[in-house]
Design an enzyme around this catalytic site. Structure first.
Site, PDB file in Angstrom:
ATOM      1  N   LYS A  52     -50.174 -29.758 -34.868  1.00 49.33           N
ATOM      2  CA  LYS A  52     -51.008 -28.551 -34.779  1.00 49.33           C
ATOM      3  C   LYS A  52     -52.283 -28.862 -33.990  1.00 49.33           C
ATOM      4  O   LYS A  52     -52.701 -28.089 -33.131  1.00 49.33           O
ATOM      5  CB  LYS A  52     -51.326 -28.011 -36.186  1.00 49.33           C
ATOM      6  CG  LYS A  52     -50.136 -27.302 -36.799  1.00 49.33           C
ATOM      7  CD  LYS A  52     -50.270 -27.025 -38.293  1.00 49.33           C
ATOM      8  CE  LYS A  52     -48.934 -26.454 -38.807  1.00 49.33           C
ATOM      9  NZ  LYS A  52     -48.812 -26.354 -40.250  1.00 49.33           N
ATOM     10  N   GLN A  96     -52.397 -27.056 -45.281  1.00 47.80           N
ATOM     11  CA  GLN A  96     -51.008 -27.492 -45.181  1.00 47.80           C
ATOM     12  C   GLN A  96     -50.375 -27.566 -46.572  1.00 47.80           C
ATOM     13  O   GLN A  96     -50.946 -28.149 -47.493  1.00 47.80           O
ATOM     14  CB  GLN A  96     -50.947 -28.856 -44.473  1.00 47.80           C
ATOM     15  CG  GLN A  96     -49.543 -29.335 -44.154  1.00 47.80           C
ATOM     16  CD  GLN A  96     -48.815 -28.477 -43.130  1.00 47.80           C
ATOM     17  OE1 GLN A  96     -49.426 -27.884 -42.243  1.00 47.80           O
ATOM     18  NE2 GLN A  96     -47.512 -28.390 -43.248  1.00 47.80           N
ATOM     19  N   ASP A 119     -52.132 -18.286 -41.429  1.00 46.69           N
ATOM     20  CA  ASP A 119     -50.759 -18.433 -41.916  1.00 46.69           C
ATOM     21  C   ASP A 119     -50.202 -17.086 -42.387  1.00 46.69           C
ATOM     22  O   ASP A 119     -49.001 -16.951 -42.582  1.00 46.69           O
ATOM     23  CB  ASP A 119     -50.740 -19.376 -43.140  1.00 46.69           C
ATOM     24  CG  ASP A 119     -50.302 -20.791 -42.815  1.00 46.69           C
ATOM     25  OD1 ASP A 119     -49.454 -20.954 -41.920  1.00 46.69           O
ATOM     26  OD2 ASP A 119     -50.805 -21.722 -43.464  1.00 46.69           O
TER      27      ASP A 119
END
Ligand code: GUN
Length: 282
Positions: A52, A96, A119
């Site tokens: 990322k 995460q 997200d």
């Protein structure tokens, strides 16, 4: 033989478009930034997080990777998120998953400002997706939609079957396909006659987390098969949820693992980070 949908190639095309957009935004004085928090030392998560960061760098997005030790308390993590919620140079925040067992995932997701929830995991953003009025796209399902549409495949009126009902993939995937006017069926571990249902699919999206779960006899000839699975074999090799060799003989289109859906997820995250930066700079 099925045509291969090349996620690496499609992802590279979109990242080029994103890099151009970043340039244009910077010229307007908008500087997108992404913060990625990782708690603990899960090796797979470490790879994802590193990728990322690299992807941000590649397209010119500022990024910070915040690595916190396994024993981090929930309070300390929530305090870090609160700090990032306030920082102007951070447009998007991603924590995460999975988190260590002593930390409540739902509380953490709820702590991220919905404006920075790239997200699209928060209740507000999930609700917006359900209504069809999204601000952030759910990354993996949106990546799947791009793979299908950029391969010139139409979705409208097709029978789409999604295997898996997770909050991250299965459920939002079903919504995006529904919004694109597919007739959608969601299958899961308790579904009866799963193979039979799968054989009705013009588009089959598999996100069940079991290596080689979908076999050729479950696929309608000519179907589009999208494999979201990422499983590690005993020899360390990455493999999907679809028996690639067998299913490629029957399907019309298929995504490989690796090199299919995987690269698209991060690409969609970059897109969401730009959306967040734009909204915050209005
Ligand atoms: N872990 C596995 N997939 C994801 C994802 O899409 N986002 C986050 N934050 N964690 C994940």
């Amino acid at each position: 033989m099925a045509q291969i949908i090349d996620g690496k190639k499609i992802s590279a095309e979109i990242r080029k478009e994103i890099a151009e957009e970043v340039k244009a935004m910077k010229a307007e004085g908008i500087n997108p930034g992404l913060a990625v928090i990782i708690v603990g030392e899960n090796p797979a998560s470490q790879v994802y997080v590193r990728n990322k960061g690299k992807a941000c760098e590649e397209v010119g997005i500022y990024s910070e990777i915040i690595a916190m030790p396994e024993e981090t308390t929930e309070e300390a993590l929530l305090a870090k998120i609160a700090e990032l919620n306030e920082r102007k140079e951070i447009s998007g925040i991603l924590v995460q998953l999975p988190l260590p067992k002593h930390i409540n995932e739902a509380s953490v997701i709820a702590a991220i400002s919905p404006d920075k929830d790239v997200d699209a995991f928060s209740e507000v953003n999930v609700g917006k997706i359900m209504i069809g009025n999204h601000r952030f796209l759910p990354c993996t399902p949106a990546g799947v939609m791009e793979l299908i549409t950029r391969s010139g495949i139409s979705i409208e009126g097709k029978n789409a079957v999604v295997i898996g009902r997770s909050n991250i993939v299965g459920k939002p995937q079903a919504m995006l396909l529904l919004h694109a006017n597919a007739t959608v069926t969601v299958c899961h571990s308790r579904t009866k006659n799963l193979a039979e249902v799968c054989r009705t699919a013009d588009i089959l999206v598999v996100a069940i987390g079991k290596a080689d779960f979908v076999t050729a006899d479950m696929v309608k000839p000519g179907a589009v098969v999208i494999d979201v699975g990422m499983n590690r074999k005993a020899n360390g090799k990455l493999t999907g949820d679809v028996d690639y060799a067998g299913v490629s003989e029957v399907a019309g289109y298929i995504t490989p693992v690796p090199g299919g859906v995987g690269p698209m997820t991060i690409t969609m995250l970059l897109k969401n980070t730009l959306t967040a930066a734009r909204e915050q700079n209005i």
